[in-house]
Each structure stands twice: as structure tokens, then as C-alpha cells.
Scaffold this active site. Structure first.
Site, PDB file in Angstrom:
ATOM      1  N   ASP A 145       0.899  -1.307  -0.223  1.00 51.39           N
ATOM      2  CA  ASP A 145       0.278  -0.240  -0.207  1.00 51.39           C
ATOM      3  C   ASP A 145       1.254   1.323  -0.348  1.00 51.39           C
ATOM      4  O   ASP A 145       1.626   1.629   1.078  1.00 51.39           O
ATOM      5  CB  ASP A 145      -0.807   0.152   1.222  1.00 51.39           C
TER       6      ASP A 145
ATOM      7  N   LYS B 167      -6.712   3.431  -3.079  1.00 43.01           N
ATOM      8  CA  LYS B 167      -7.730   2.944  -2.037  1.00 43.01           C
ATOM      9  C   LYS B 167      -7.334   5.295  -1.272  1.00 43.01           C
ATOM     10  O   LYS B 167      -6.585   5.486  -1.751  1.00 43.01           O
ATOM     11  CB  LYS B 167      -6.173   2.854  -1.021  1.00 43.01           C
TER      12      LYS B 167
ATOM     13  N   LYS C 255     -10.309   0.281  -1.892  1.00 36.57           N
ATOM     14  CA  LYS C 255     -10.582   0.211  -0.456  1.00 36.57           C
ATOM     15  C   LYS C 255     -10.295   0.988   0.060  1.00 36.57           C
ATOM     16  O   LYS C 255      -9.440   2.232   0.204  1.00 36.57           O
ATOM     17  CB  LYS C 255      -8.776  -0.592  -0.337  1.00 36.57           C
TER      18      LYS C 255
HETATM   19  O1  LIG Z   1      -5.506   1.080   6.202  1.00 40.24           O
HETATM   20  C1  LIG Z   1      -6.405   1.440   7.542  1.00 40.24           C
HETATM   21  C2  LIG Z   1      -6.596   2.514   8.176  1.00 40.24           C
HETATM   22  O2  LIG Z   1      -5.250   2.874   8.493  1.00 40.24           O
HETATM   23  C3  LIG Z   1      -7.107   1.891   9.146  1.00 40.24           C
HETATM   24  O3  LIG Z   1      -7.978   2.506   9.954  1.00 40.24           O
HETATM   25  P1  LIG Z   1      -8.367   2.855  11.101  1.00 40.24           P
HETATM   26  O4  LIG Z   1      -7.354   2.316  12.780  1.00 40.24           O
HETATM   27  O5  LIG Z   1      -9.562   3.940  11.933  1.00 40.24           O
HETATM   28  O6  LIG Z   1      -9.769   1.874  10.513  1.00 40.24           O
END
Ligand SMILES: O=C[C@H](O)COP(=O)(O)O
Length: 339
Positions: free
Chosen positions: A176, A239, A275
Site C-alpha cells: 500500500d 485506496k 479500498k
Molecule cells: O488502512 C487502514 C487504516 O489505517 C485503518 O484505519 P482505522 O484504524 O481508522 O480503521
């Protein structure tokens, strides 16, 4: 000689990405930068906001379908930990959860065999414990690594490229990357394209997700243009966010990105994945995202190969809702257009 080759293949330090679990849709081959297409990309903010405002409240999911949609959502989660205080122990627990996300009593009362999340998502230093744990458990699950100086993406360019190579080498099968937001904010589409091309090439056989950090891109039109440029340069997924911006995944941004994916598919025949990430923590929000995908891209995209949630706490809420479902105390009212 053969055993040496085998041990080299399984070594954490020299992991052969062709041996790793891969998403199965064909990789986006990318194309030359088409500036006319980029300049033509628009986003009608008020129409997009109107469309999104009606999305969560259309009609109820039939009760018998609710659990199935929640289980489907679980299979599309990149179960994430991206904290400065991450430890190997926390990552081992994350992997164990990803491998068995729902208690077996709940699954068996729903008549479902084992499921897993879509992947785990970690920082570079946590790839090795994740790979080791999953290998030890005999579970085939992709390890995604955030890269290129995540979350700001402002470290020296050659180090960002090298970080990708190193993450693939130690076992990440999905990378990513974060884009340079300044290229979008200054309209330097060629620089964004070249950067994405380099990042994609450094990924080798690993799939690449382009994090746009949409909360920092200034406008929905910029989101549309950045989405197109990253897909033209070969991104396999686009994403929304790192989860560290002050505004992360939203429905309007999602609609713009999903429509860019649809335009790209119609023009090239390649399916790029989506994503949304950051701040998605409620089961009912997950259902709304799935409804949006179904309406805009169709059932083909409702698979972990083409859709993932980037989320650290969504799974907990889905589990609670499933538990309520099987115990008959299911109280949440899901309203969405899939029922
Ligand atoms: O890519 C994923 C995110 O950093 C997750 O974010 P979150 O902790 O708000 O679910």
C-alpha cells in the site's frame, strides 16, 4: 541443491513473491498517461453529495440476508494495525484473529465453514512476524505492508522505492503505497504518473494499492484525476486514506473513485480494485459501502480480489452484530438497497 532452493524459498529474508498468496484478478497493465482524459475528469460535488445522502436509507436488508452480508464484509477486511507501539505479539494476535475472525459457534449456527479476513495490513517491520505466524498456522492469507514513507510519503525518493523492494523481499504480497499529495495539489500529473510507475515496478509480483490520502487533495475533481492517473500508471487498487488524515474514507470520495474505476474499466477492460480505509468501524457502514459497490460496479467487484476495507476496529462491531443475530437479539436496523 533442491533442499537449498526450498529453504531459500521459505526463508523470511528471500521470500519468492511468486510463491505468495496473490489476489487472482489480472494485474492492471497500466497505459501511457492520457492528459486529455485526465483534464476531462470532473466531479459534480452537489450531485455526488445528494446521491450519497440517500444511500444509507433506501430499504431494509431482509433479515435472512443480513448475516450473509456481514460475513462477506469480513472476507474483505484488510485487518490492520498501524501504530507506533505495534509489537510482534500484537501482530501475532492480529494474524490469529484474521485467520479465525468469528467464533466457531457463531459460524456453525449460521451454517458456515471457516472464513478469513482478506489480508492483514502492517508496517514494514511487522511483516516478518505476520508472515511467520501465518506460515506457522498454515493459513494462506496475504500480508499487506504500508510503504513509501507512510503516512506522509515525504522521505527521500530512492528510499521510498527501496522500502517497497525490501517489504516484498521479506514477504509482503501486497504493497500500500502513498502518493505525493503535492503532485496532485500542483496539477503535476506527469510527476504523479512517473512516481506511481516507479512504485509499481518496484513491487514486482506483489499487488500495489495506491493510497490517495483524499482528505488532503483539496477537491473531488482532484480525487477523480488522481484516481485515473494512478490507474493509468498501473495501480491494482486505489485506496482512499492512510487512516491518519483528519478526514479519511467518506461516501462522496468513494463515489468519485468508484466511478473513476468504472470509467477505467470501460475504456481499458481492466478491473481495478477499491479500498476505502480509515474510520470505518461500524457494521452498518460496511453494508452501506457494499451497497455502493453493488450499485455502481456490480457483483463482479464484491470479492476480496477487487474490494477491501482498510480497518482496525470494524471486525469487532461485525462480530457483535453477528452474535446478536444468532442469539436473536439483533437490534440494528440496516437500511440499504441490497435486500
Ligand atoms: O488502512 C487502514 C487504516 O489505517 C485503518 O484505519 P482505522 O484504524 O481508522 O480503521
Amino acid at each position: 541443491m533442491q533442499s537449498e532452493q526450498r529453504s531459500a524459498r521459505t526463508s523470511q529474508r528471500d521470500r519468492d513473491t511468486t510463491q505468495l498468496p496473490q489476489v487472482t484478478h489480472s494485474r492492471n497493465p497500466g497505459m501511457d498517461l492520457d492528459m486529455n482524459w485526465v483534464r476531462a475528469a470532473q466531479a459534480n460535488t452537489s450531485a455526488i453529495e445528494r446521491r450519497c445522502a440517500t444511500l444509507p436509507g433506501r430499504r431494509s436488508v431482509k433479515k435472512e440476508h443480513q448475516a450473509a452480508w456481514l460475513l462477506k464484509a469480513i472476507t474483505m477486511i484488510d485487518l490492520t494495525t498501524l501504530s507506533g507501539d505495534d509489537t510482534a505479539g500484537r501482530v501475532r494476535r492480529l494474524c490469529a484473529k484474521a485467520a479465525h475472525p468469528v467464533r466457531s459457534e457463531i459460524l456453525s449456527s449460521l451454517g458456515v465453514d471457516e472464513i478469513t479476513t482478506g489480508a492483514v495490513c502492517v508496517y514494514h517491520d511487522m511483516i516478518a512476524p505476520a508472515v511467520e505466524t501465518l506460515d506457522h498456522m498454515g493459513v494462506t492469507l496475504p500480508v499487506a505492508a504500508v510503504s513509501t514513507g507512510f503516512p506522509a510519503g515525504l522521505s527521500p525518493y530512492h528510499l521510498r522505492v527501496e522500502e517497497i523492494r525490501e517489504s516484498v523481499r521479506v514477504g509482503a504480497s501486497e504493497i500500500d503505497i502513498v502518493i505525493s499529495r503535492r503532485h496532485v495539489l500542483t496539477g503535476n500529473w506527469q510527476a504523479l504518473y512517473d512516481e506511481m510507475r516507479d512504485f509499481r515496478e518496484a513491487c514486482g509480483a506483489a499487488h500495489v494499492k495506491a493510497i490517495l490520502a483524499t482528505g488532503e487533495l483539496g477537491s473531488l475533481r482532484n480525487v477523480a484525476r488522481a484516481s485515473l492517473v494512478c490507474m493509468m500508471a498501473g495501480a491494482d487498487f486505489i485506496k482512499t486514506s492512510t487512516g491518519k488524515e483528519s478526514v479519511n474514507a467518506t461516501l462522496p470520495v468513494s463515489l468519485v473513485m468508484i466511478r473513476a474505476i468504472r470509467d477505467y474499466y470501460e475504456a481499458t477492460g481492466y478491473r481495478v480494485g477499491y479500498k476505502p480505509a480509515g474510520g470505518i468501524s461500524k457494521a452498518k457502514d460496511a453494508i452501506t459501502y457494499l451497497a455502493l459497490i453493488k450499485e455502481e460496479l456490480g457483483d463482479d467487484w464484491l470479492t476480496p480480489d477487487l474490494f477491501r476495507f482498510g480497518a482496525s476496529s470494524l471486525l469487532g462491531d461485525i462480530e457483535r452484530q453477528l452474535e446478536h443475530h444468532v442469539t436473536g437479539h439483533y437490534s440494528a436496523t440496516y437500511r440499504h438497497p441490497m435486500g
